[in-house]
Design a protein around this motif. Structure first.
Motif, mmCIF file in Angstrom:
data_model
loop_
_atom_site.group_PDB
_atom_site.id
_atom_site.type_symbol
_atom_site.label_atom_id
_atom_site.label_comp_id
_atom_site.label_asym_id
_atom_site.label_seq_id
_atom_site.Cartn_x
_atom_site.Cartn_y
_atom_site.Cartn_z
ATOM 1 N N ASP A 3 0.830 -1.202 0.000
ATOM 2 C CA ASP A 3 0.000 0.000 0.000
ATOM 3 C C ASP A 3 0.870 1.259 0.000
ATOM 4 O O ASP A 3 0.603 2.237 0.684
ATOM 5 C CB ASP A 3 -0.964 0.009 1.199
ATOM 6 C CG ASP A 3 -2.077 1.033 1.006
ATOM 7 O OD1 ASP A 3 -2.387 1.364 -0.162
ATOM 8 O OD2 ASP A 3 -2.626 1.516 2.017
ATOM 9 N N THR A 4 1.926 1.191 -0.786
ATOM 10 C CA THR A 4 2.848 2.311 -0.960
ATOM 11 C C THR A 4 2.829 2.700 -2.429
ATOM 12 O O THR A 4 3.113 1.865 -3.299
ATOM 13 C CB THR A 4 4.283 1.899 -0.557
ATOM 14 O OG1 THR A 4 4.247 1.411 0.772
ATOM 15 C CG2 THR A 4 5.233 3.081 -0.660
ATOM 16 N N TRP A 5 2.486 3.947 -2.672
ATOM 17 C CA TRP A 5 2.326 4.410 -4.047
ATOM 18 C C TRP A 5 3.269 5.588 -4.293
ATOM 19 O O TRP A 5 2.919 6.731 -4.036
ATOM 20 C CB TRP A 5 0.869 4.800 -4.292
ATOM 21 C CG TRP A 5 -0.042 3.661 -3.985
ATOM 22 C CD1 TRP A 5 -0.605 3.362 -2.778
ATOM 23 C CD2 TRP A 5 -0.419 2.622 -4.872
ATOM 24 N NE1 TRP A 5 -1.334 2.194 -2.870
ATOM 25 C CE2 TRP A 5 -1.243 1.722 -4.153
ATOM 26 C CE3 TRP A 5 -0.164 2.352 -6.210
ATOM 27 C CZ2 TRP A 5 -1.798 0.591 -4.733
ATOM 28 C CZ3 TRP A 5 -0.725 1.230 -6.779
ATOM 29 C CH2 TRP A 5 -1.525 0.368 -6.041
ATOM 30 N N PRO A 6 4.472 5.317 -4.785
ATOM 31 C CA PRO A 6 5.437 6.392 -4.973
ATOM 32 C C PRO A 6 4.955 7.392 -6.026
ATOM 33 O O PRO A 6 4.346 7.010 -7.017
ATOM 34 C CB PRO A 6 6.703 5.680 -5.433
ATOM 35 C CG PRO A 6 6.246 4.369 -5.968
ATOM 36 C CD PRO A 6 4.972 4.032 -5.245
ATOM 37 N N GLY A 7 5.223 8.656 -5.765
ATOM 38 C CA GLY A 7 4.851 9.713 -6.716
ATOM 39 C C GLY A 7 6.096 10.231 -7.404
ATOM 40 O O GLY A 7 7.044 9.489 -7.662
ATOM 41 N N TYR A 8 6.128 11.526 -7.635
ATOM 42 C CA TYR A 8 7.241 12.153 -8.335
ATOM 43 C C TYR A 8 8.336 12.639 -7.393
ATOM 44 O O TYR A 8 9.331 13.173 -7.830
ATOM 45 C CB TYR A 8 6.742 13.328 -9.185
ATOM 46 C CG TYR A 8 5.772 12.894 -10.253
ATOM 47 C CD1 TYR A 8 6.165 12.009 -11.245
ATOM 48 C CD2 TYR A 8 4.462 13.355 -10.258
ATOM 49 C CE1 TYR A 8 5.280 11.602 -12.230
ATOM 50 C CE2 TYR A 8 3.568 12.954 -11.234
ATOM 51 C CZ TYR A 8 3.986 12.082 -12.218
ATOM 52 O OH TYR A 8 3.111 11.681 -13.180
ATOM 53 N N GLY A 9 8.150 12.450 -6.110
ATOM 54 C CA GLY A 9 9.161 12.902 -5.160
ATOM 55 C C GLY A 9 8.939 14.345 -4.749
ATOM 56 O O GLY A 9 8.021 15.013 -5.209
#
Length: 185
Positions: free
Chosen positions: A167-173
């Motif tokens: 349930d970890t959804w990396p974005g653009y930082g």
């Protein structure tokens, strides 16, 4: 109430569709692909063994091993395309890469392999231009592009499965990114 099975199109659109169909059927290779024996508009749904994720494909046509067709068409996936731009090789190659057709073909190859038990040898794209004179060209996706695409699909499926699992959804930082003018400017 309106019948939802009826689609209304404008007269000009209808004439355009008829003209594009005539152009496709007037092109010997495109006609052979369109008229080849095999299921059309097939929907295939399978579960990826490695990740457990579901996949869905909807090829326009599958040509397994029909009698009487040239060997090049055997074990092929055919996806008819239209373009409002020029379908000429230099133009369409760029559009094909931007649209990720190699990625989609790799996903389809995985699905066909899983669902129908054979390795598609060809991904063929009869393409017709939407503007008169409705030029037609047929492209075959190169095997190297499908291999690169399959590695990218596998990476994407594995990444998606990790995101779902953790349930970890990396974005653009959080970094600030620079915008600049293109090199030619």
């Amino acid at each position: 109430p309106m019948d939802s099975s009826i689609v209304t199109i404008l007269e000009g659109e209808h004439r355009g569709a008829i003209a594009m169909d005539a152009a496709l059927r007037g092109h010997a290779t495109a006609r052979a692909l369109i008229e080849a024996e095999g299921p059309t508009e097939v929907t295939g749904i399978w579960r990826d063994d490695k990740t457990g994720l579901w996949g869905r494909i909807r090829p326009d046509s599958l040509i397994a091993d029909p009698a009487g067709t040239p060997d090049i068409y055997h074990h092929s996936v055919v996806n008819l395309k239209t373009t409002g731009k020029s379908a000429a090789p230099g133009n369409y190659v760029r559009d094909s890469e931007k649209l990720g057709q190699y990625f989609k073909a790799a996903f389809y190859r995985m699905g066909v392999r899983e669902l129908w038990g054979y390795e598609p040898q060809n991904f063929l794209y009869p393409i017709v231009e939407t503007s008169t004179p409705h030029e037609v060209i047929v492209y075959r996706l190169h095997e190297d592009a499908m291999d690169i695409g399959e590695a990218e699909v596998r990476n994407a499926l594995d990444g998606l499965a990790r995101c779902i699992e953790t349930d970890t959804w990396p974005g653009y930082g959080v970094a600030v990114h620079n915008l600049s003018l293109p090199e030619w400017r």
